[in-house]
Design an enzyme around this catalytic site. Structure first.
Site, PDB file in Angstrom:
ATOM      1  N   LYS A 120      68.057   0.043 174.854  1.00  0.00           N
ATOM      2  CA  LYS A 120      67.611  -0.871 175.905  1.00  0.00           C
ATOM      3  C   LYS A 120      68.611  -2.006 176.109  1.00  0.00           C
ATOM      4  O   LYS A 120      68.986  -2.318 177.245  1.00  0.00           O
ATOM      5  CB  LYS A 120      66.234  -1.439 175.566  1.00  0.00           C
ATOM      6  CG  LYS A 120      65.653  -2.309 176.682  1.00  0.00           C
ATOM      7  CD  LYS A 120      64.349  -2.964 176.266  1.00  0.00           C
ATOM      8  CE  LYS A 120      64.587  -4.147 175.363  1.00  0.00           C
ATOM      9  NZ  LYS A 120      63.363  -4.941 175.095  1.00  0.00           N
ATOM     10  N   ASP A 138      61.656  -1.678 179.328  1.00  0.00           N
ATOM     11  CA  ASP A 138      60.977  -2.550 178.375  1.00  0.00           C
ATOM     12  C   ASP A 138      59.470  -2.385 178.552  1.00  0.00           C
ATOM     13  O   ASP A 138      59.001  -1.484 179.253  1.00  0.00           O
ATOM     14  CB  ASP A 138      61.417  -4.004 178.563  1.00  0.00           C
ATOM     15  CG  ASP A 138      60.881  -4.612 179.854  1.00  0.00           C
ATOM     16  OD1 ASP A 138      60.380  -3.858 180.726  1.00  0.00           O
ATOM     17  OD2 ASP A 138      60.951  -5.847 180.001  1.00  0.00           O
TER      18      ASP A 138
END
Length: 211
Positions: A120, A138
């Site tokens: 991420k 997320d």
């Protein structure tokens, strides 16, 4: 959800916000990397408050190393997990100086090899600092994609792969920012603001909230 509806959703989000970006404040790829590292299990507001004092004194890997772990902690102690984050920042700065001439590498494998950097974080840096068409998933994006049926998946990896598959190239660079902002301010976790949502009629969430 069919592809025509997805394109309509993305088109509306683009019309409302043609040039989206992160709410983290940064002045260089290095500062962005550090801000994203600090943002794990923390809000962008809290990170920006900490980096407002940290970056003026340590805006490069060498300056951050000179500040030291305890010095870093004095700026970020209001952020969750600040001890481990400070240690990861020190380790990351050493690697940047020893292996990358003090620069943030524009390379996924090199980024993910840095302490505290996962997929991420690498996606955010590649997208926001270097303009890659990556989509970092997320908790906000995971929720929006599953709730709306835009790109449902059992975990963040599945949602990311679905997004890469269904988001047309023209929207891909900005998609991450549109979805995270939508999840942060409209499609919020406890009580989505369906009555003020600009894609409400396109969303396939069955339990919409209008009160």
């Amino acid at each position: 959800m069919n592809q025509a509806k997805r394109i309509a959703i993305l088109s509306r989000l683009r019309e409302a916000n043609p040039h989206p970006t992160t709410e983290l404040r940064y002045g260089s790829p290095f500062e962005l990397l550090i801000a994203v590292l600090l943002s794990a299990q923390a809000t962008d507001v809290s990170v920006n408050k900490a980096t407002a004092t940290l970056f003026p004194v340590a805006g490069t890997p060498s300056a951050m190393l000179a500040l030291g772990s305890e010095g870093i902690k004095s700026h970020i102690k209001s952020i969750g997990l600040f001890n481990i984050k400070a240690e990861n920042i020190i380790k990351t700065c050493r690697i940047l100086l020893e292996q990358h001439q003090g620069r943030v590498p524009e390379d996924r494998a090199a980024l993910e090899a840095l302490p505290g950097v996962g997929r991420k974080t690498a996606n955010v840096v590649l997208n926001t600092a270097f303009g890659w068409p990556t989509i970092a998933v997320d908790t906000h994006i995971f929720r929006v994609c599953n709730r709306t049926e835009f790109a449902p998946g059992k975990d963040v990896a599945a949602v990311e792969q679905k997004l890469i598959k269904v988001v047309p190239a023209e929207f891909r660079v900005d998609c991450h920012h549109w979805l995270i902002l939508h999840g942060r301010y409209t499609c919020i976790a406890r009580k989505p603001r369906c009555g003020s949502c600009l894609i409400e009629d396109l969303c396939e969430f069955r339990e919409k909230v209008y009160a």
